[in-house]
Design an enzyme around this catalytic site. Sequence first.
Site, mmCIF file in Angstrom:
data_model
loop_
_atom_site.group_PDB
_atom_site.id
_atom_site.type_symbol
_atom_site.label_atom_id
_atom_site.label_comp_id
_atom_site.label_asym_id
_atom_site.label_seq_id
_atom_site.Cartn_x
_atom_site.Cartn_y
_atom_site.Cartn_z
ATOM 1 N N PHE A 22 0.861 -1.193 0.000
ATOM 2 C CA PHE A 22 0.000 0.000 0.000
ATOM 3 C C PHE A 22 0.896 1.241 0.000
ATOM 4 C CE2 PHE A 22 -3.234 2.931 1.266
ATOM 5 C CZ PHE A 22 -4.461 2.309 1.038
ATOM 6 N N PHE A 57 -1.316 -2.689 8.077
ATOM 7 C CA PHE A 57 -2.053 -3.479 9.059
ATOM 8 C C PHE A 57 -1.555 -4.929 9.101
ATOM 9 C CE2 PHE A 57 -5.815 -5.792 10.625
ATOM 10 C CZ PHE A 57 -6.106 -5.038 11.757
ATOM 11 N N GLU A 58 -1.079 -5.418 7.979
ATOM 12 C CA GLU A 58 -0.621 -6.821 7.898
ATOM 13 C C GLU A 58 0.846 -6.998 8.280
ATOM 14 O OE1 GLU A 58 -2.581 -5.440 5.381
ATOM 15 O OE2 GLU A 58 -4.338 -6.504 6.150
ATOM 16 N N ALA A 85 -5.257 9.840 3.299
ATOM 17 C CA ALA A 85 -5.763 8.778 2.434
ATOM 18 C C ALA A 85 -6.768 7.872 3.128
ATOM 19 C CB ALA A 85 -4.588 7.950 1.920
ATOM 20 N N THR A 86 -7.031 8.073 4.403
ATOM 21 C CA THR A 86 -7.899 7.118 5.087
ATOM 22 C C THR A 86 -8.618 7.699 6.291
ATOM 23 O OG1 THR A 86 -7.965 5.006 6.252
ATOM 24 C CG2 THR A 86 -5.937 6.248 6.434
ATOM 25 N N HIS A 88 -9.534 5.581 8.586
ATOM 26 C CA HIS A 88 -9.163 4.695 9.704
ATOM 27 C C HIS A 88 -7.648 4.708 9.966
ATOM 28 C CE1 HIS A 88 -9.221 2.130 6.112
ATOM 29 N NE2 HIS A 88 -8.420 1.287 6.728
ATOM 30 N N ARG A 127 10.252 12.070 3.802
ATOM 31 C CA ARG A 127 10.915 11.160 4.748
ATOM 32 C C ARG A 127 11.328 9.844 4.100
ATOM 33 N NH1 ARG A 127 6.571 12.399 9.572
ATOM 34 N NH2 ARG A 127 6.659 14.630 9.216
HETATM 35 N N1 INI Z 1 -2.376 0.627 4.541
HETATM 36 C C1 INI Z 1 -1.219 1.298 4.541
HETATM 37 O O1 INI Z 1 -0.146 0.690 4.557
HETATM 38 N N2 INI Z 1 -1.217 2.665 4.522
HETATM 39 C C2 INI Z 1 -2.377 3.385 4.475
HETATM 40 O O2 INI Z 1 -2.313 4.642 4.446
HETATM 41 C C3 INI Z 1 -3.596 2.686 4.451
HETATM 42 N N3 INI Z 1 -4.845 3.399 4.338
HETATM 43 O O3 INI Z 1 -4.820 4.567 3.947
HETATM 44 O O4 INI Z 1 -5.919 2.851 4.554
HETATM 45 C C4 INI Z 1 -3.575 1.278 4.490
HETATM 46 N N4 INI Z 1 -4.718 0.575 4.486
HETATM 47 C C5 INI Z 1 -4.767 -0.835 4.223
HETATM 48 C C6 INI Z 1 -4.553 -1.671 5.479
HETATM 49 O O5 INI Z 1 -3.197 -1.638 5.881
HETATM 50 C C7 INI Z 1 -4.935 -3.122 5.242
HETATM 51 O O6 INI Z 1 -4.120 -3.661 4.222
HETATM 52 C C8 INI Z 1 -6.409 -3.296 4.852
HETATM 53 O O7 INI Z 1 -7.243 -2.670 5.794
HETATM 54 C C9 INI Z 1 -6.792 -4.808 4.788
HETATM 55 O O8 INI Z 1 -6.598 -5.437 6.046
#
Ligand code: INI
Length: 158
Positions: A22, A57-58, A85-86, A88, A127
């Site tokens: 991502f 998140f992963e 971008a989000t 959450h 950064r």
């Molecule tokens: N994941 C990121 O690495 N960066 C982000 O900014 C982001 N946003 O914007 O939502 C993001 N979302 C995806 C998240 O990490 C998971 O892959 C997804 O929720 C599925 O579990």
Amino acid sequence: MTTYAGQVRGDGLRVAIVCARFNDLITERLLAGARDGLQRHGVDGSSITVAWAPGAFELPLVAQRLAASGEFDAVIALGAVIRGATGHYEHVAGECAGGLQRAALDTGVPVAFGVLTTDSVEQALERAGCKAGNKGYEAAETALEMADLLRQLPKRRP
Ligand code: INI
């Protein structure tokens, strides 16, 4: 008095990098910085393993698996969580940071936090090698210092 201090030295070390796909415009740059940091400090290219995760998140689950494998002296987690971008943002960034710390504490293997948490893509780019250094490079140095420090410290009781 006994003093322990790790050195940023990579010769003979095996390091795993887990990188979030991502925002890969940013994370590819962090990955290049991390590889550069490891190799400049003596880590052999063949001793670097890279795993791609879908998003920040992963990262903890992948970092935990790599750390628990016994195959690596340190793990580096790279990602970019961008507030703009989000909705959450807090959840993704918070769970990522907490999970990575837990992976390190549960396994005893250092997990360096090379995850950017920024308000905008522009800040993240700064950064990731533009104006404000490269967080991937810094995370590589942290990983090597921690690996050396843990090698010196008394071992955990079985
Ligand atoms: N994941 C990121 O690495 N960066 C982000 O900014 C982001 N946003 O914007 O939502 C993001 N979302 C995806 C998240 O990490 C998971 O892959 C997804 O929720 C599925 O579990």
